[in-house]
Scaffold this active site. Structure first.
Site, PDB file in Angstrom:
ATOM      1  NE  ARG A  24     -18.339 -34.556  18.249  1.00 62.84           N
ATOM      2  CZ  ARG A  24     -17.441 -35.510  18.491  1.00 62.84           C
ATOM      3  NH1 ARG A  24     -17.136 -35.837  19.719  1.00 62.84           N
ATOM      4  NH2 ARG A  24     -16.861 -36.137  17.502  1.00 62.84           N
ATOM      5  CG  ASP A 176      -6.439 -19.178   7.322  1.00 64.60           C
ATOM      6  OD1 ASP A 176      -5.835 -19.854   8.163  1.00 64.60           O
ATOM      7  OD2 ASP A 176      -6.175 -19.219   6.117  1.00 64.60           O
ATOM      8  CG  HIS A 177      -7.049 -23.269  12.039  1.00 68.52           C
ATOM      9  ND1 HIS A 177      -7.266 -23.871  10.821  1.00 68.52           N
ATOM     10  CD2 HIS A 177      -6.054 -23.992  12.619  1.00 68.52           C
ATOM     11  CE1 HIS A 177      -6.449 -24.892  10.676  1.00 68.52           C
ATOM     12  NE2 HIS A 177      -5.698 -24.990  11.754  1.00 68.52           N
ATOM     13  CG  HIS A 239      -4.342 -23.050   6.466  1.00 73.60           C
ATOM     14  ND1 HIS A 239      -5.334 -22.257   6.994  1.00 73.60           N
ATOM     15  CD2 HIS A 239      -4.802 -24.319   6.569  1.00 73.60           C
ATOM     16  CE1 HIS A 239      -6.337 -23.032   7.401  1.00 73.60           C
ATOM     17  NE2 HIS A 239      -6.045 -24.275   7.155  1.00 73.60           N
TER      18      HIS A 239
HETATM   19  C1  BG6 Z   1      -7.333 -27.569   7.871  1.00 76.09           C
HETATM   20  C2  BG6 Z   1      -7.284 -28.478   6.681  1.00 76.09           C
HETATM   21  O1  BG6 Z   1      -7.787 -26.294   7.506  1.00 76.09           O
HETATM   22  O2  BG6 Z   1      -6.034 -27.459   8.428  1.00 76.09           O
HETATM   23  C3  BG6 Z   1      -6.766 -29.838   7.065  1.00 76.09           C
HETATM   24  O3  BG6 Z   1      -8.586 -28.595   6.133  1.00 76.09           O
HETATM   25  C4  BG6 Z   1      -5.434 -29.721   7.776  1.00 76.09           C
HETATM   26  O4  BG6 Z   1      -6.654 -30.703   5.944  1.00 76.09           O
HETATM   27  C5  BG6 Z   1      -5.509 -28.697   8.900  1.00 76.09           C
HETATM   28  O5  BG6 Z   1      -5.095 -30.989   8.299  1.00 76.09           O
HETATM   29  C6  BG6 Z   1      -4.131 -28.422   9.479  1.00 76.09           C
HETATM   30  O6  BG6 Z   1      -4.260 -27.623  10.630  1.00 76.09           O
HETATM   31  P1  BG6 Z   1      -3.194 -27.681  11.807  1.00 76.09           P
HETATM   32  O7  BG6 Z   1      -3.673 -26.642  12.764  1.00 76.09           O
HETATM   33  O8  BG6 Z   1      -3.230 -29.070  12.359  1.00 76.09           O
HETATM   34  O9  BG6 Z   1      -1.871 -27.362  11.188  1.00 76.09           O
END
Ligand code: BG6
Length: 483
Positions: A24, A176-177, A239
């Site tokens: 979502r 891994d976004h 990350h």
């Molecule tokens: C996620 C983690 O992968 O990444 C979260 O599980 C974290 O805990 C988030 O808040 C952070 O992502 P971004 O894109 O907001 O930096």
């Protein structure tokens, strides 16, 4: 000139966990933005799949609400209706037989098929098995799996083995976004698209590197998951590790999946084990506005870290002797992610001791206000002695690139389209994930065996004092955490 929007082939995308939070918040709004950008072919189909009984209309209402809430970007309101015509829903039982035949009947034979596992890792194997057993997976189908990819090396290996029974590595897209973030890709452009930095990008000229991912949010509604994971598993293993790899890796021969991933893997394998006294763990306490970590996760005896800082070494020719300081935490002073490459002092100062010590710093801001600054030493204007000051050459992308610089697409938009295109460059390979766990596991095992308790820190601070000491002991200091 590489085109701005490359239309993708026609596709059917099934989102398991289609009613969940990630779908979502990120996946569905991201798909809608790609639709608005004209990247999606007219016959593309998106099918939500989850356990809940619901019809197409019910799911479309949910998707409409999600896009309204989490950002759509439609210039013309009719676009949302048109997007929703491509959206449908099938109730599926991940652990049983229900719904699989109906799902199969929905899919077309002559297009790309992608299955997004936006569910917990416990269901990955069940879904993969049923996709094969019910004949939904074709030779060119892809699966997309979300993090966490395992809880440690052993579970990650088991997951890799399980998925490998049903899909080839070239069909598995481990997300891994962070790799989909625009500025993270820019790390490669900056390093390998310019002649300026690469000759200096080594232990001879770089004093140290700092990687900071600071968040202002707490653990939110994810207390159960988070208390089992902690910052090391939730952020560092994936990350921050990816950021470290992109900063430290050798130039790949091409910008192609295995060339890039081979180089990243070499970095992970070159990481030394981290000494216990080079790791600082923290846990946020309460303040007048809200309760602390332990109340958030409903575990008064929790020893899980919501902050971690550590000093790592990449033992190879390029980086021998240059420390990489990593830190990440929740409930910190500001939301900011930054990589700072701190160069060494000039070998000799012609200006004498009173001019002070100055060094160049290349800071790459991932979020917010994506951009780069390069601190350069100049003469302070005015008469009198030669006074030196450091000033930033500031390249905030939103200023430098106009509207395009400010219009940074969400990571998921790019990544989902890369799946359809069949480009794995920005996804983690199985061996990479295992190597990352092999590095983090001994740290976690070590503090668990010692019964370490994380150091408390105040919400809105920069983390525990000991994290500052980690650098002070080396005669260095962290950059400020500021928005
Ligand atoms: C996620 C983690 O992968 O990444 C979260 O599980 C974290 O805990 C988030 O808040 C952070 O992502 P971004 O894109 O907001 O930096």
């Amino acid at each position: 000139m590489v085109s701005r929007v490359i239309p993708v082939d026609s596709f059917d995308l099934v989102i398991f966990g289609g009613t969940g939070d990630l779908a979502r918040r990120k996946i569905l709004p991201g798909l809608f933005r790609r639709f608005c950008a004209g990247q999606m072919p007219p016959e593309a189909q998106i099918v939500g799949a989850a356990r809940t009984e619901m019809d197409d209309a019910g799911f479309r209402d949910m998707v409409r609400a999600a896009i309204d809430e989490f950002g759509g970007g439609a210039e013309d309101p009719g676009q949302l209706d048109s997007f929703l015509e491509r959206v449908g829903y099938v109730a599926v039982d991940a652990k049983g037989d229900g719904g699989w035949k109906a799902l199969k009947d929905r899919l077309r034979d002559d297009c790309v098929r992608a299955f997004y596992f936006s569910v917990g890792p416990a269901l990955f194997g069940d879904l993969a098995e049923r996709l094969r057993a019910f004949g939904l997976a074709t030779e060119t189908s892809r699966i997309v799996v979300e993090k966490p990819f395992g809880h440690d090396l052993e579970s990650a290996r088991a997951l890799n083995r399980e998925l490998a029974q049903y899909f080839d590595e070239t069909q598995i897209y481990r997300i891994d976004h962070y790799l989909g973030k625009e500025t993270v890709q820019n790390l490669m452009a900056v390093r390998f698209g310019n002649v300026l930095f690469e000759p200096l990008w080594n232990a001879q000229f770089v004093d140290h590197i700092q990687i900071t991912v600071a968040e202002t949010v707490g653990v939110g509604g994810r207390g159960g998951y988070y208390d089992d994971s902690g910052a090391m598993r939730d952020m560092v293993q994936n990350h921050l590790m990816q950021l470290l790899c992109l900063i430290a890796m050798e130039p790949p021969a091409q910008f192609e999946p295995d060339s890039v991933r081979d180089e990243k893997l070499k970095v992970i394998r070159a990481l030394d084990p981290v000494e216990p006294h080079h790791i600082v763990r923290g846990q946020y306490g309460a303040d007048e506005k809200q309760p602390g970590y332990r109340a958030h996760v409903e575990n008064e005896r929790s020893r899980t870290e919501s902050f971690v800082a550590l000093k790592a070494h990449v033992s190879n020719w390029r980086w021998a002797g240059t420390p990489f300081y990593l830190r990440t935490g929740k409930m910190l002073r500001a939301r900011t992610s930054e990589i700072a490459v701190v160069f060494k002092d000039a070998p000799h100062s012609i200006f004498g001791a009173e001019a002070g010590r100055h060094n160049n710093v290349l800071a790459i801001r991932l979020q917010p206000n994506e951009g780069m600054t390069l601190d350069v030493t100049i003469k302070e204007p005015g008469p009198g002695g030669m006074r030196l000051v450091d000033v930033p050459l500031d390249m905030t992308f939103a200023d430098a690139l106009g509207p395009d610089g400010a219009n940074v697409p969400d990571a998921y938009e790019r990544l989902v389209m890369d799946v359809i295109r069949g480009n794995q460059t920005l996804f983690m390979r199985g061996d990479e994930v295992e190597a990352a766990w092999a590095w983090t596991d001994p740290m976690i095992d070590g503090w668990e065996a010692r019964g370490d308790v994380p150091k408390p820190y105040d919400p809105g601070s920069s983390g525990p004092e000991d994290a500052l000491m980690l650098l002070h002991r080396d005669g260095r200091r962290w950059r400020d955490i500021k928005a």
